[in-house]
Design a protein around this motif. Structure first.
Motif, PDB file in Angstrom:
ATOM      1  N   ARG A   1       8.171   9.034 -11.561  1.00  0.00           N
ATOM      2  CA  ARG A   1       7.024   8.126 -11.666  1.00  0.00           C
ATOM      3  C   ARG A   1       6.495   8.125 -13.089  1.00  0.00           C
ATOM      4  NH1 ARG A   1       2.438   9.829  -7.476  1.00  0.00           N
ATOM      5  NH2 ARG A   1       3.630   9.982  -5.547  1.00  0.00           N
TER       6      ARG A   1
ATOM      7  N   THR B   1       4.453   2.032   2.567  1.00  0.00           N
ATOM      8  CA  THR B   1       4.566   3.061   1.533  1.00  0.00           C
ATOM      9  C   THR B   1       5.905   3.785   1.649  1.00  0.00           C
ATOM     10  OG1 THR B   1       2.206   3.397   1.701  1.00  0.00           O
ATOM     11  CG2 THR B   1       3.449   5.140   0.626  1.00  0.00           C
TER      12      THR B   1
ATOM     13  N   ARG C   1       8.771  18.578   2.967  1.00  0.00           N
ATOM     14  CA  ARG C   1       7.874  19.156   1.949  1.00  0.00           C
ATOM     15  C   ARG C   1       6.944  20.144   2.586  1.00  0.00           C
ATOM     16  NH1 ARG C   1       6.066  14.867  -2.485  1.00  0.00           N
ATOM     17  NH2 ARG C   1       8.200  14.336  -2.993  1.00  0.00           N
TER      18      ARG C   1
ATOM     19  N   GLN D   1      -9.167   6.115  -4.146  1.00  0.00           N
ATOM     20  CA  GLN D   1      -8.407   6.766  -3.071  1.00  0.00           C
ATOM     21  C   GLN D   1      -9.149   8.022  -2.650  1.00  0.00           C
ATOM     22  OE1 GLN D   1      -4.207   7.709  -3.147  1.00  0.00           O
ATOM     23  NE2 GLN D   1      -3.849   6.098  -4.649  1.00  0.00           N
TER      24      GLN D   1
ATOM     25  N   THR E   1       9.041  10.496   4.300  1.00  0.00           N
ATOM     26  CA  THR E   1       9.416   9.557   3.232  1.00  0.00           C
ATOM     27  C   THR E   1      10.031  10.272   2.035  1.00  0.00           C
ATOM     28  OG1 THR E   1       7.113   9.666   2.563  1.00  0.00           O
ATOM     29  CG2 THR E   1       7.820   7.651   3.641  1.00  0.00           C
ATOM     30  N   ALA E   2       9.645  11.535   1.845  1.00  0.00           N
ATOM     31  CA  ALA E   2      10.174  12.263   0.685  1.00  0.00           C
ATOM     32  C   ALA E   2      10.961  13.495   1.145  1.00  0.00           C
ATOM     33  CB  ALA E   2       9.040  12.659  -0.227  1.00  0.00           C
TER      34      ALA E   2
ATOM     35  N   TYR F   1      -1.135  -0.345  -1.570  1.00  0.00           N
ATOM     36  CA  TYR F   1      -1.908   0.299  -2.644  1.00  0.00           C
ATOM     37  C   TYR F   1      -1.952  -0.539  -3.918  1.00  0.00           C
ATOM     38  CZ  TYR F   1      -2.009   4.525   0.156  1.00  0.00           C
ATOM     39  OH  TYR F   1      -2.235   5.423   1.154  1.00  0.00           O
TER      40      TYR F   1
ATOM     41  N   GLU G   1       5.532   0.973  -6.656  1.00  0.00           N
ATOM     42  CA  GLU G   1       4.344   1.473  -5.987  1.00  0.00           C
ATOM     43  C   GLU G   1       3.300   1.621  -7.093  1.00  0.00           C
ATOM     44  OE1 GLU G   1       5.274   4.029  -2.324  1.00  0.00           O
ATOM     45  OE2 GLU G   1       6.375   4.977  -3.938  1.00  0.00           O
TER      46      GLU G   1
ATOM     47  N   ARG H   1      -4.199   5.370   6.234  1.00  0.00           N
ATOM     48  CA  ARG H   1      -2.873   5.684   6.804  1.00  0.00           C
ATOM     49  C   ARG H   1      -2.632   7.180   6.682  1.00  0.00           C
ATOM     50  NH1 ARG H   1       0.181   6.618   2.338  1.00  0.00           N
ATOM     51  NH2 ARG H   1       2.070   6.973   3.532  1.00  0.00           N
TER      52      ARG H   1
ATOM     53  N   ARG I   1      -4.955   9.253   4.169  1.00  0.00           N
ATOM     54  CA  ARG I   1      -5.381   8.640   2.907  1.00  0.00           C
ATOM     55  C   ARG I   1      -6.251   7.418   3.175  1.00  0.00           C
ATOM     56  NH1 ARG I   1      -2.535  11.210  -0.953  1.00  0.00           N
ATOM     57  NH2 ARG I   1      -0.355  11.662  -0.482  1.00  0.00           N
TER      58      ARG I   1
ATOM     59  N   ASN J   1       1.501   3.921  -7.810  1.00  0.00           N
ATOM     60  CA  ASN J   1       1.537   5.252  -8.430  1.00  0.00           C
ATOM     61  C   ASN J   1       2.607   5.382  -9.523  1.00  0.00           C
ATOM     62  OD1 ASN J   1       4.041   5.694  -7.166  1.00  0.00           O
ATOM     63  ND2 ASN J   1       3.087   6.613  -5.371  1.00  0.00           N
TER      64      ASN J   1
ATOM     65  N   HIS K   1       5.102  15.386  -7.323  1.00  0.00           N
ATOM     66  CA  HIS K   1       3.758  15.486  -7.910  1.00  0.00           C
ATOM     67  C   HIS K   1       2.889  16.519  -7.200  1.00  0.00           C
ATOM     68  CE1 HIS K   1       3.708  12.812  -4.475  1.00  0.00           C
ATOM     69  NE2 HIS K   1       2.451  13.168  -4.315  1.00  0.00           N
TER      70      HIS K   1
ATOM     71  N   SER L   1      -0.737  10.366   5.522  1.00  0.00           N
ATOM     72  CA  SER L   1       0.210  10.639   4.437  1.00  0.00           C
ATOM     73  C   SER L   1       1.537  11.108   5.027  1.00  0.00           C
ATOM     74  CB  SER L   1      -0.364  11.732   3.532  1.00  0.00           C
ATOM     75  OG  SER L   1       0.672  12.322   2.784  1.00  0.00           O
ATOM     76  N   GLY L   2       2.625  10.742   4.356  1.00  0.00           N
ATOM     77  CA  GLY L   2       3.934  11.246   4.783  1.00  0.00           C
ATOM     78  C   GLY L   2       4.289  12.547   4.090  1.00  0.00           C
ATOM     79  N   THR L   3       3.507  12.931   3.080  1.00  0.00           N
ATOM     80  CA  THR L   3       3.890  14.116   2.300  1.00  0.00           C
ATOM     81  C   THR L   3       2.838  15.220   2.318  1.00  0.00           C
ATOM     82  OG1 THR L   3       2.930  13.180   0.291  1.00  0.00           O
ATOM     83  CG2 THR L   3       5.262  12.708   0.690  1.00  0.00           C
ATOM     84  N   GLU L   4       1.633  14.912   2.798  1.00  0.00           N
ATOM     85  CA  GLU L   4       0.582  15.934   2.870  1.00  0.00           C
ATOM     86  C   GLU L   4      -0.086  15.832   4.228  1.00  0.00           C
ATOM     87  OE1 GLU L   4      -2.188  16.277  -0.626  1.00  0.00           O
ATOM     88  OE2 GLU L   4      -1.008  14.583  -1.324  1.00  0.00           O
TER      89      GLU L   4
HETATM   90  P1  NG1 Z   1       2.225   9.630   1.010  1.00  0.00           P
HETATM   91  O1  NG1 Z   1       1.828  11.074   0.929  1.00  0.00           O
HETATM   92  O2  NG1 Z   1       2.950   9.255   2.270  1.00  0.00           O
HETATM   93  O3  NG1 Z   1       1.056   8.726   0.711  1.00  0.00           O
HETATM   94  C1  NG1 Z   1       3.165   9.664  -1.492  1.00  0.00           C
HETATM   95  C2  NG1 Z   1       2.884   8.382  -2.246  1.00  0.00           C
HETATM   96  C3  NG1 Z   1       4.024   7.418  -1.974  1.00  0.00           C
HETATM   97  C4  NG1 Z   1       5.376   8.022  -2.308  1.00  0.00           C
HETATM   98  C5  NG1 Z   1       5.523   9.383  -1.652  1.00  0.00           C
HETATM   99  C6  NG1 Z   1       6.764  10.119  -2.067  1.00  0.00           C
HETATM  100  C7  NG1 Z   1       0.719   7.314  -2.655  1.00  0.00           C
HETATM  101  C8  NG1 Z   1      -0.515   6.747  -2.068  1.00  0.00           C
HETATM  102  N1  NG1 Z   1       1.631   7.769  -1.796  1.00  0.00           N
HETATM  103  O4  NG1 Z   1       3.290   9.357  -0.134  1.00  0.00           O
HETATM  104  O5  NG1 Z   1       3.788   6.250  -2.686  1.00  0.00           O
HETATM  105  O6  NG1 Z   1       5.544   8.095  -3.705  1.00  0.00           O
HETATM  106  O7  NG1 Z   1       4.379  10.214  -1.935  1.00  0.00           O
HETATM  107  O8  NG1 Z   1       6.631  10.923  -3.151  1.00  0.00           O
HETATM  108  O9  NG1 Z   1       0.827   7.344  -3.871  1.00  0.00           O
END
Ligand code: NG1
Ligand code: ZN
Length: 543
Positions: free
Chosen positions: A281, A351, A30, A452, A26-27, A329, A370, A497, A506, A372, A66, A499-502
């Motif tokens: 954000r 997300t 990373r 969370q 999604t980002a 969320y 979102e 779900r 979550r 966040n 972030h 995470s797409g970034t870590e």
């Molecule tokens: P992931 O790690 O897929 O939850 C997080 C944020 C997203 C979005 C992306 C991109 C939450 C719960 N998730 O994604 O909303 O901002 O990073 O930076 O805040």
């Protein structure tokens, strides 16, 4: 096109150093910064091909937003400021996972499948955040662009939204604005000043804020904006770069920890605006008389915007559809408020900005956020044209004023992507227009307590979801467990779900009290740990 140089530079200077498969998420990509040199090099190659494919400038943003300072990342920006198209996410993933000598084949395949005319010169815009690694990783992107003879314009250290903005402005021939960092500041601050022409202190509203820059690029940019807004806003800046990026400060910290950012004076009732590491954000906070912490997140901002726009639509008499898009969320109380109190339709998307953005396209005016703090407002072609025409039509009398305000809202907001600074300016505009303090804003509805949590599992891909991620499909049985847990808590809601970034799963929970919410989140986290292959220690009860 000859890709032999692309392969030789890869082998000699940017060899692949990571064996595990990595995915354009999604980002974008990373990871730890030291694992990314070859990824950046290859994204320089891919951005060049995408530029040829679209016959337009493509943006490259180097940031891990972030995430901790030691991480970094890269994402590509498509011609009208959109996120990279889905088919190209697949190409990105193929290219980054190929062996060094396999690069040429992947590139050739992309050229063939997309019927790319390679006789032209690619053109790329690059921007990076303040991370120490970003400079070196920019050089790697440049090497990739250079291997395909691309022309490059390096915008230096800028926020993610600036790159979306300049790419859009360049590709639409300057209609959206001037494709420079100054053009970006100018467009927003001019519209802001127009909307606030009636003076700075109104009712309970005072034009004074604390700005928490997360020790990142947002602080550098806000320093420029503050100069342009002298006399309109008093902005005191904190976390401007002396400390560690995103560490105990910034939008993600305050949102997830629900705590006042470090180094910012604890002044009662003062609005504090926190942004994240790439300034896309924004989260507002304040301390009440008992020094209790209160947070106003993306859901609050979305409702504030939607209410204001609804009012301007009434004043202007324009028949345009307005809708709001959230993710799972979003606090249940905000969804109820928007739907029942404001009467504005609400959609729920997966997300990730591209999903919410996509759903918001169905309205003439689509507000998406979102929780966040990432979000913006987008206008359809019809919406934009109707508003501009009415704003210029003196025969409409009082209605013209409403339309003119909507036109200024369009100019403050960065339609290309969520933008902390532009979002802040619009929040300040609405609070000013209403004569509201931050406490007045908070009174509009009461958030349900929420929590969370993160759970480490061996392979987070074992968790799959449906219904905008609110229902877990696999591993089998997990959703039944969640349902059972949720049913024993009044106002309970929970979902999980990957995470797409870590590299984590979550967990989100809501319930009637904070204690019950924490308990529910913890029980769901333990269920994930047990049923989805948890690693390390069992999740601990949050306190
Ligand atoms: P992931 O790690 O897929 O939850 C997080 C944020 C997203 C979005 C992306 C991109 C939450 C719960 N998730 O994604 O909303 O901002 O990073 O930076 O805040
Ligand atoms: Zn960000």
């Amino acid at each position: 096109m000859d890709f032999s140089k692309a392969v030789s530079v890869a082998k000699d200077e940017y060899p692949k150093t990571v064996e595990k498969t990595i995915k354009y998420g999604t980002a974008g990509f990373r990871s730890k910064a030291e694992e990314l040199d070859f990824v950046m090099y290859r994204m320089g190659l891919l951005a060049s091909l995408r530029s040829l494919n679209k016959k337009a400038v493509i943006g490259v943003v180097i940031t891990a937003s972030h995430n901790p300072e030691c991480d970094n990342g890269v994402k590509l920006v498509d011609p009208m400021g959109e996120m990279l198209a889905q088919e190209w996410e697949v190409y990105a993933t193929d290219l980054v996972n190929a062996k060094d000598e396999g690069i040429a084949d992947v590139l050739k395949n992309i050229v063939k499948e997309c019927k790319i005319d390679t006789s032209k010169e690619p053109f790329i815009f690059i921007g990076r955040d303040t991370r120490p690694s970003s400079d070196r990783l920019r050089d790697a992107v440049l090497a990739g662009a250079n291997a395909l003879n691309a022309k490059v314009k390096d915008f230096g250290i800028v926020s993610t939204p600036v790159i979306h903005f300049v790419v859009t402005c360049h590709n639409d021939g300057g209609k959206y604005g001037e494709p420079t960092e100054d053009g970006y500041y100018k467009k927003m601050t001019q519209a802001f000043k127009k909307l606030r022409s009636s003076g700075t202190t109104v009712g309970n509203y005072k034009p004074d804020i604390y700005f928490d820059g997360a020790n990142g690029v947002g602080a550098l940019m806000m320093a420029e904006i503050a100069k342009l807004l002298e006399g309109d806003m008093n902005i005191e800046m904190y976390n401007t770069g002396d400390g560690v990026l995103n560490h105990e400060c910034g939008a993600d910290f305050v949102k997830v920890q629900q705590r006042w950012p470090n180094n910012v004076p604890k002044t009662v009732s003062k609005r504090c605006v926190s942004v994240d590491g790439d300034a896309d954000r924004v989260i507002y906070s304040y301390l009440d008389e008992d020094k209790r912490y209160h947070m106003l997140d993306g859901d609050r901002i979305a409702t504030l915007y939607a209410g204001y726009i609804q009012e301007l639509l009434t004043v202007s008499g324009l028949d345009l559809s307005l809708g709001l898009v959230q993710t799972a969320y979003a606090n249940g109380a905000s969804t109820e408020y928007i739907n029942k109190k404001l009467g504005v339709p609400v959609g729920c998307a997966k997300t990730g900005v591209k999903h919410v953005h996509h759903l918001a396209l169905q309205y003439d005016i689509g507000v998406y956020f979102e929780a966040n703090g990432h979000g913006t407002i987008i206008f359809s072609k019809k919406g934009r044209e109707t508003i501009r025409a009415a704003a210029n039509d003196a025969s409409l009398g009082a209605k013209q004023a409403g339309a003119a305000r909507l036109a200024d809202v369009m100019d403050i907001i960065n339609e290309t992507v969520g933008d902390a600074i532009s979002d802040m300016l619009l929040v300040e505009t609405v609070l000013h227009a209403r004569g509201w303090s931050i406490e007045d804003w908070k009174k509009t509805y009461t958030d349900l307590p929420n929590r969370q949590m993160k759970v480490s599992v061996a392979d987070r891909a074992v968790i799959t979801t449906t219904d905008a991620e609110r229902v877990c499909v696999t591993p089998e049985g997990l959703q039944e467990t969640i349902n059972k847990l949720v049913s024993s808590y009044p106002k309970g809601r929970a979902f999980v779900r990957p995470s797409g970034t870590e590299d984590i799963v979550r967990v989100y929970a809501e319930a009637a009290t904070q204690k019950e919410t924490d308990e529910l989140a913890h029980k769901v986290a333990c269920a994930v740990f047990e049923q989805a292959g948890g690693v390390g220690q069992l999740p601990k009860l949050p306190h």
